[in-house]
Scaffold this motif. Structure first.
Motif, PDB file in Angstrom:
ATOM      1  N   ALA A   1       0.685  -1.152   0.062  1.00  0.00           N
ATOM      2  CA  ALA A   1       0.049  -0.017  -0.020  1.00  0.00           C
ATOM      3  C   ALA A   1       0.819   1.117   0.144  1.00  0.00           C
TER       4      ALA A   1
ATOM      5  N   ILE B   1      -6.195   0.350   5.829  1.00  0.00           N
ATOM      6  CA  ILE B   1      -6.039   0.741   4.492  1.00  0.00           C
ATOM      7  C   ILE B   1      -7.433   0.542   3.508  1.00  0.00           C
TER       8      ILE B   1
ATOM      9  N   THR C   1      -8.927   0.381  -0.264  1.00  0.00           N
ATOM     10  CA  THR C   1      -8.733  -0.244  -1.447  1.00  0.00           C
ATOM     11  C   THR C   1      -9.568   0.337  -2.504  1.00  0.00           C
TER      12      THR C   1
ATOM     13  N   ALA D   1      -8.685   4.263  -2.719  1.00  0.00           N
ATOM     14  CA  ALA D   1      -7.302   4.384  -2.636  1.00  0.00           C
ATOM     15  C   ALA D   1      -6.850   5.780  -3.389  1.00  0.00           C
TER      16      ALA D   1
ATOM     17  N   THR E   1      -2.497  10.057  -3.957  1.00  0.00           N
ATOM     18  CA  THR E   1      -2.649   9.192  -4.795  1.00  0.00           C
ATOM     19  C   THR E   1      -3.573   9.350  -5.803  1.00  0.00           C
TER      20      THR E   1
ATOM     21  N   ALA F   1      -4.378   0.646  -3.168  1.00  0.00           N
ATOM     22  CA  ALA F   1      -4.265   0.280  -1.775  1.00  0.00           C
ATOM     23  C   ALA F   1      -3.493   1.535  -0.972  1.00  0.00           C
ATOM     24  N   VAL F   2      -4.115   2.019  -0.227  1.00  0.00           N
ATOM     25  CA  VAL F   2      -3.626   3.471   0.542  1.00  0.00           C
ATOM     26  C   VAL F   2      -3.667   3.183   2.122  1.00  0.00           C
TER      27      VAL F   2
END
Lengths: 89, 89, 89, 89, 89
Positions: free
Chosen positions: E43, E57, E59, E63, E69, E76-77
């Motif tokens: 991620a 996280i 997704t 994300a 991002t 994923a973040v």
């Protein structure tokens, strides 16, 4: 994308009007030796696939990125018929 | 799309205001012989499906591509009632 | 949507600024008899749910279709509190 | 993102026209010791990856956020080749 | 959101140009007792998380709903560092 094999067709008269004319195929997942698994998905065909064909399926919002599926309530589309796999030993 | 069978209804008074009036059905996954599995999903009905019907469900953002679900916080929609499956031997 | 039961709360001070004020609940999946499973998800509450409530969760981009979650980095939202389930025998 | 290892190539002549020229690689999932699992995905390569490379894969709509995949029906893209993993003991 | 624990870092020189400067962390799933599972995801970090931190996280397209991002090929973040969990007995 998922690698799968077309094993059949779904017939559905009562459906969202955006789906009229869409061909709904049953695709079983396969492994890299083309062995069919139990898992399957119903996908809209956009490449004239037929029973027995090994195909690639795009899922989710990506399934709506074809001329035939744009803005429609479908989450799986057959976007390629596989000729062969080259797998390293 | 997921192949499933409608087995019931969810009642929920307190919900996102966009969901007022939406019919929330419980759908169990089925195999290609219509055998019901344990896995299930709650989906918004858009095709007048009822208990016992075999249906197709679109998930994710694709679930919002119907007139009834547009811009609403739902991730599963019943978009077809299945008449029959043709599965190759 | 996922059927789940609220079992707790996540506290997080350091987070994306869009999440300030969001209530993050821990929700375990339940079966149709409300039996709790091991699988769980952390979801943003938008319907004043509390511990013990049975709820519905929308995931993915659909989790951002509420006033409280629009354009925020959240992939699961509680959008309904379940009153009861009608399940056919 | 998924951590995987490129093990082969998919050849497909009949496909969505947006996919002409796309390199379709077979990527097996790996664990943090680079041990290959059975699970695999077919992904579009955007970073000149080749067989044996350990790579990262973005899935879903995120797979369409590259110059090569924008608006195309693909749900998995290789967006990085991994040099090494630092994993705490 | 997924509850996880940061266990390491991915180094990747060759990658999509939008990912230059992104910190790619390896996050293992944890249960509600912080016990680490085998499953993991890579991620992008947006909250200065480090090895050993318990994190949340987001997704999929969610994300991409952070400043770091937006419009990038990441699914994923890490959008929160967890202080503690309150779980009902």
């Amino acid at each position: 994308m998922i690698l799968g094999k077309v094993v059949g067709t779904v017939w559905a008269t009562r459906k969202d009007e955006e789906l009229v004319g869409a061909k709904l195929l049953i695709v079983k997942h396969v492994d890299l030796n083309y062995k069919v698994k139990d898992a399957f998905v119903v996908a809209v065909d956009t490449v004239q696939a037929g029973v027995g064909d090994v195909v690639l399926i795009a899922t989710g919002s990506s399934a709506r990125q074809t001329a035939a599926t744009k803005n429609k309530p479908v989450d799986a589309v057959i976007m390629a018929v596989v000729d062969k796999l080259d797998v390293a030993d």
